[in-house]
Design a protein around this motif. Sequence first.
Motif, PDB file in Angstrom:
ATOM      1  N   VAL A 255       0.834  -1.201   0.000  1.00 30.57           N
ATOM      2  CA  VAL A 255       0.000   0.000   0.000  1.00 30.57           C
ATOM      3  C   VAL A 255       0.876   1.261   0.000  1.00 30.57           C
ATOM      4  CG1 VAL A 255      -1.914  -1.127   1.191  1.00 30.57           C
ATOM      5  CG2 VAL A 255      -0.203   0.148   2.510  1.00 30.57           C
ATOM      6  N   SER A 256       0.398   2.284  -0.673  1.00 34.85           N
ATOM      7  CA  SER A 256       1.045   3.593  -0.574  1.00 34.85           C
ATOM      8  C   SER A 256       0.119   4.552   0.166  1.00 34.85           C
ATOM      9  CB  SER A 256       1.373   4.133  -1.970  1.00 34.85           C
ATOM     10  OG  SER A 256       0.210   4.107  -2.765  1.00 34.85           O
ATOM     11  N   ARG A 257      -1.104   4.096   0.448  1.00 31.40           N
ATOM     12  CA  ARG A 257      -2.071   4.932   1.167  1.00 31.40           C
ATOM     13  C   ARG A 257      -2.914   4.053   2.085  1.00 31.40           C
ATOM     14  NH1 ARG A 257      -4.931   9.384   1.557  1.00 31.40           N
ATOM     15  NH2 ARG A 257      -3.500  10.538   0.239  1.00 31.40           N
ATOM     16  N   VAL A 258      -3.165   4.542   3.299  1.00 30.78           N
ATOM     17  CA  VAL A 258      -3.998   3.835   4.260  1.00 30.78           C
ATOM     18  C   VAL A 258      -5.385   4.440   4.239  1.00 30.78           C
ATOM     19  CG1 VAL A 258      -4.266   3.247   6.699  1.00 30.78           C
ATOM     20  CG2 VAL A 258      -1.990   3.440   5.713  1.00 30.78           C
ATOM     21  N   GLU A 259      -6.419   3.590   4.296  1.00 30.27           N
ATOM     22  CA  GLU A 259      -7.807   4.066   4.371  1.00 30.27           C
ATOM     23  C   GLU A 259      -8.234   4.057   5.846  1.00 30.27           C
ATOM     24  OE1 GLU A 259      -9.135   5.132   1.674  1.00 30.27           O
ATOM     25  OE2 GLU A 259      -7.715   4.239   0.239  1.00 30.27           O
ATOM     26  N   ASN A 266       3.541  -1.805   8.910  1.00 30.54           N
ATOM     27  CA  ASN A 266       4.642  -1.135   8.223  1.00 30.54           C
ATOM     28  C   ASN A 266       5.904  -1.976   8.295  1.00 30.54           C
ATOM     29  OD1 ASN A 266       5.983   0.845   6.820  1.00 30.54           O
ATOM     30  ND2 ASN A 266       5.528   2.491   8.278  1.00 30.54           N
ATOM     31  N   THR A 271       7.135   6.095   5.274  1.00 31.29           N
ATOM     32  CA  THR A 271       6.087   7.116   5.357  1.00 31.29           C
ATOM     33  C   THR A 271       4.965   6.706   4.408  1.00 31.29           C
ATOM     34  OG1 THR A 271       7.773   8.771   5.786  1.00 31.29           O
ATOM     35  CG2 THR A 271       5.594   9.573   5.113  1.00 31.29           C
ATOM     36  N   ILE A 272       3.801   6.389   4.979  1.00 24.67           N
ATOM     37  CA  ILE A 272       2.656   5.939   4.178  1.00 24.67           C
ATOM     38  C   ILE A 272       1.538   6.970   4.351  1.00 24.67           C
ATOM     39  CG2 ILE A 272       1.004   4.061   3.785  1.00 24.67           C
ATOM     40  CD1 ILE A 272       3.833   3.065   3.357  1.00 24.67           C
ATOM     41  N   ALA A 273       1.018   7.452   3.235  1.00 19.48           N
ATOM     42  CA  ALA A 273      -0.023   8.482   3.294  1.00 19.48           C
ATOM     43  C   ALA A 273      -1.233   7.965   4.065  1.00 19.48           C
ATOM     44  CB  ALA A 273      -0.431   8.887   1.870  1.00 19.48           C
ATOM     45  N   GLY A 274      -1.816   8.815   4.879  1.00 17.74           N
ATOM     46  CA  GLY A 274      -3.042   8.465   5.596  1.00 17.74           C
ATOM     47  C   GLY A 274      -2.795   7.653   6.853  1.00 17.74           C
TER      48      GLY A 274
END
Length: 338
Positions: A255-259, A266, A271-274
Amino acid sequence: MAPPQHVARPIASHSMSRTIVIREHEREAVAEAARMLLEGRLVAIPTETVYGLAADATNGLAVASIFEAKGRPRFNPLICHMSDLAMAEAHVDFDPLSLRLARAFWPGPLTLVLPVKPTSPIHALTRAGLATVGVRVPVGIAAKVIAHLGRPLAAPSANRSGRISPTRASHVAEDLGDRVALILDGGLCAVGLESTIVKLDDGVPYLLRPGGLSAQAIETVLGTPLVRTAAGATIEAPGMMASHYAPDAAVRLNVSRVEPEDVLINFGGQTIAGAEVALAVLELSSSGNLAEAAAQLFDLMIQADRLKPRALAFAPVPMEGLGEAINDRLARAAAPKA
Ligand code: TXA
Ligand code: MG
């Protein structure tokens, strides 16, 4: 969920290992092997079947370093070696037929796949996350080392993945001499073939791997024929593996973004967006140590799933070294459930 018991530290240096000849120095061999195993290091130990690449089965990092040293692309469950039947009974539950086989053939080249007790400290990585564990009591020095250590030893054959199993200390030195802390030299292995693996399922005996104890000998004691399966089929079938690994929550990889309502798992503090909207953020290894990540993987997946997230969102794990096995496991966890 208990905190990790073992602190991450660099993987053992790659200098050549020491060899102790058992015939001449048995007491030193036992004490030195137990000391190194307690430190989480790898020791090559002869058994009657083949030389084993042994680690403390309760130490996830040490077990991860077995896979690393062997260059195994996947985490197969490893056989746990016990000093005697009493030690095995502390870790697994015996059905009557398995107990009969253990009494008939231990110590010896028979491995029994049995349900692990919830109280057993055998690490999830040793079992590859399964609720069962393959156990056997080896002949000779290996049992003495285990008794001295007081813990079971996880030990596959002491060869790099794809190579022939070692039956002499010199084979181990050539193949893995730079990866083990110590080699115990017990001369040529008496059996030279890996153990026979049997699993009783509702009273039906399955032969999971033919090996150093003949099927006929087992059938004579059981009084019934063994049911042959394709080698390792019961654990190798992807569907079965997947179902063992599948968390209740959905799994998203790389994932590059977390919902919102995801748990982020991790690796190496990326650094993961969200990440700030995640239900929780867990780290496989904040220092980016793949052996530590391997050791933590199963425990963290269970821990994350208990939070009942919308999904387990995994940050990318590099495909190098143990990362290949970790990604293989993750792909199975993410596969559609059967
Ligand atoms: O002779 C031997 O058994 C050698 C010596 C060193 O003792 N050890 C050995 O261990 O061959 P290992 O870890 O390579 O054996 C792993 C195999 C798996 O590939 C699988 O076939 C079986 O043992 N196994 C282990 N745990 C299992 C489980 N819970 N369910 C089904 N099969 C299992
Ligand atoms: Mg092998």
